[in-house]
Design a protein around this motif. Structure first.
Motif, PDB file in Angstrom:
ATOM      1  N   ASP A 111       0.567  -1.163  -0.095  1.00  0.00           N
ATOM      2  CA  ASP A 111      -0.304  -0.259  -0.074  1.00  0.00           C
ATOM      3  C   ASP A 111       1.242   1.135  -0.410  1.00  0.00           C
ATOM      4  N   LEU A 112       1.612   1.222   0.989  1.00  0.00           N
ATOM      5  CA  LEU A 112       2.909   2.390   0.452  1.00  0.00           C
ATOM      6  C   LEU A 112       3.460   2.523  -0.179  1.00  0.00           C
ATOM      7  N   ALA A 113       3.647   1.309  -1.329  1.00  0.00           N
ATOM      8  CA  ALA A 113       4.841   1.299  -2.692  1.00  0.00           C
ATOM      9  C   ALA A 113       3.427   2.592  -3.195  1.00  0.00           C
ATOM     10  N   ARG A 114       2.321   2.140  -3.438  1.00  0.00           N
ATOM     11  CA  ARG A 114       1.225   2.078  -3.986  1.00  0.00           C
ATOM     12  C   ARG A 114       1.159   3.969  -4.482  1.00  0.00           C
ATOM     13  N   HIS A 115       1.222   4.173  -2.869  1.00  0.00           N
ATOM     14  CA  HIS A 115       0.394   5.076  -2.639  1.00  0.00           C
ATOM     15  C   HIS A 115       2.166   6.800  -3.049  1.00  0.00           C
ATOM     16  N   PHE A 116       3.173   5.939  -3.442  1.00  0.00           N
ATOM     17  CA  PHE A 116       4.410   6.667  -4.207  1.00  0.00           C
ATOM     18  C   PHE A 116       4.343   6.604  -5.300  1.00  0.00           C
ATOM     19  N   VAL A 117       4.261   5.027  -5.956  1.00  0.00           N
ATOM     20  CA  VAL A 117       3.265   5.754  -7.531  1.00  0.00           C
ATOM     21  C   VAL A 117       3.041   6.269  -8.157  1.00  0.00           C
ATOM     22  N   ASP A 118       1.268   6.239  -7.208  1.00  0.00           N
ATOM     23  CA  ASP A 118      -0.097   6.620  -8.246  1.00  0.00           C
ATOM     24  C   ASP A 118       0.639   8.055  -7.621  1.00  0.00           C
ATOM     25  N   GLY A 119       1.257   9.117  -7.069  1.00  0.00           N
ATOM     26  CA  GLY A 119       1.427  10.044  -6.801  1.00  0.00           C
ATOM     27  C   GLY A 119       0.341  10.514  -5.710  1.00  0.00           C
ATOM     28  N   THR A 120      -0.011   9.374  -5.031  1.00  0.00           N
ATOM     29  CA  THR A 120      -0.947  10.008  -3.778  1.00  0.00           C
ATOM     30  C   THR A 120      -0.061  10.751  -2.852  1.00  0.00           C
ATOM     31  N   VAL A 121       1.057  10.598  -2.283  1.00  0.00           N
ATOM     32  CA  VAL A 121       1.343  11.357  -1.197  1.00  0.00           C
ATOM     33  C   VAL A 121       2.397  12.494  -2.028  1.00  0.00           C
ATOM     34  N   HIS A 122       2.554  13.462  -1.669  1.00  0.00           N
ATOM     35  CA  HIS A 122       2.888  14.815  -2.874  1.00  0.00           C
ATOM     36  C   HIS A 122       4.287  14.815  -1.997  1.00  0.00           C
ATOM     37  N   VAL A 123       5.498  14.042  -2.035  1.00  0.00           N
ATOM     38  CA  VAL A 123       7.276  13.789  -1.852  1.00  0.00           C
ATOM     39  C   VAL A 123       7.322  15.193  -2.016  1.00  0.00           C
ATOM     40  N   ALA A 124       7.485  16.033  -3.016  1.00  0.00           N
ATOM     41  CA  ALA A 124       7.470  16.777  -4.018  1.00  0.00           C
ATOM     42  C   ALA A 124       7.983  18.646  -2.867  1.00  0.00           C
ATOM     43  N   ASP A 125       6.553  18.267  -2.388  1.00  0.00           N
ATOM     44  CA  ASP A 125       5.844  19.396  -2.071  1.00  0.00           C
ATOM     45  C   ASP A 125       6.112  19.732  -0.691  1.00  0.00           C
ATOM     46  N   TRP A 126       6.474  19.080   0.019  1.00  0.00           N
ATOM     47  CA  TRP A 126       6.943  18.542   1.294  1.00  0.00           C
ATOM     48  C   TRP A 126       7.645  19.791   1.956  1.00  0.00           C
TER      49      TRP A 126
END
Length: 218
Positions: A111-126
């Protein structure tokens, strides 16, 4: 540490300013900080790997967690300090279970991997987002609660003003250092922490060190 785990540590630029501020504001910090010399908070991994390690380590010993992590990370090509979410997302659950992961942790990691792959978490904006907005994104991922999100803010993003009131070590350290060992409530811990702002993460780190002199890194 194996070559797959080696990476240069990063320390916060604000640390020395924080120590001076805390030493002026708080009698306990004035005594604690000099005891640990040049030791300070360190960040080693990347975002996805840091969160994956936190899931693997839940409710098992540090030694057991490292053993499982070694087997799990070996399933993915590349350094163990920078697992690719896309690679984890394609792993077979049975293969992950064979590496020592429980069924629940296998589900959490996928589930964690899917969130990162799908862009559900906005890493670039953190870097531009406030702490609570990041916590809200992270706790939407299965297997990540507020405590894990706060540890991520401290150890990965190195946010300076996090006070993890769900952390038992913090409460115990405040009890020993400020209340002569008497149990403390979250409200009392929050009141102590008010004097630490805007460097509550740094003070928390020193409280942890008062219980265990070895610095923690994720």
């Amino acid at each position: 540490m194996s070559p797959r785990d080696q990476i240069l540590a990063v320390t916060p630029a604000y640390w020395d300013d924080a120590c001076r501020h805390l030493s002026r504001r708080d009698r306990v910090m004035k005594k604690l900080i000099p005891r640990f010399g040049e030791a300070r908070l360190e960040s080693r991994g990347d975002a996805f790997t840091t969160l994956a390690r936190s899931i693997v380590g839940q409710q098992i010993s540090v030694k057991a967690a490292q053993s499982v992590w070694n087997k799990f990370s070996a399933l993915v090509d590349g350094p163990a300090t920078h697992l690719a979410p896309q690679a984890v997302n394609t792993l077979d659950p049975l293969t992950m279970r064979a590496a020592g992961l429980s069924a629940r942790k296998t589900e959490y990691l996928l589930d964690l991997a899917r969130h990162f792959v799908d862009g559900t978490v906005h890493v670039a904006d953190w870097q531009q987002m406030d702490d609570e907005a990041i916590i809200a994104e992270l706790v939407a991922i299965r297997g990540i609660g507020r405590w894990t999100a706060e540890m991520f803010l401290i150890f990965h993003l190195m946010r300076p003003n996090v006070l993890p009131l769900d952390d038992l070590g913090l409460l115990k350290g405040i009890s020993l250092n400020y209340f002569s060992g008497e149990p403390v409530s979250r409200a009392e811990a929050r009141e102590v922490g008010e004097a630490w702002a805007p460097y509550r993460s740094v003070a928390t780190w020193y409280i942890w060190r008062s219980l265990d002199p070895l610095p923690v890194s994720y």
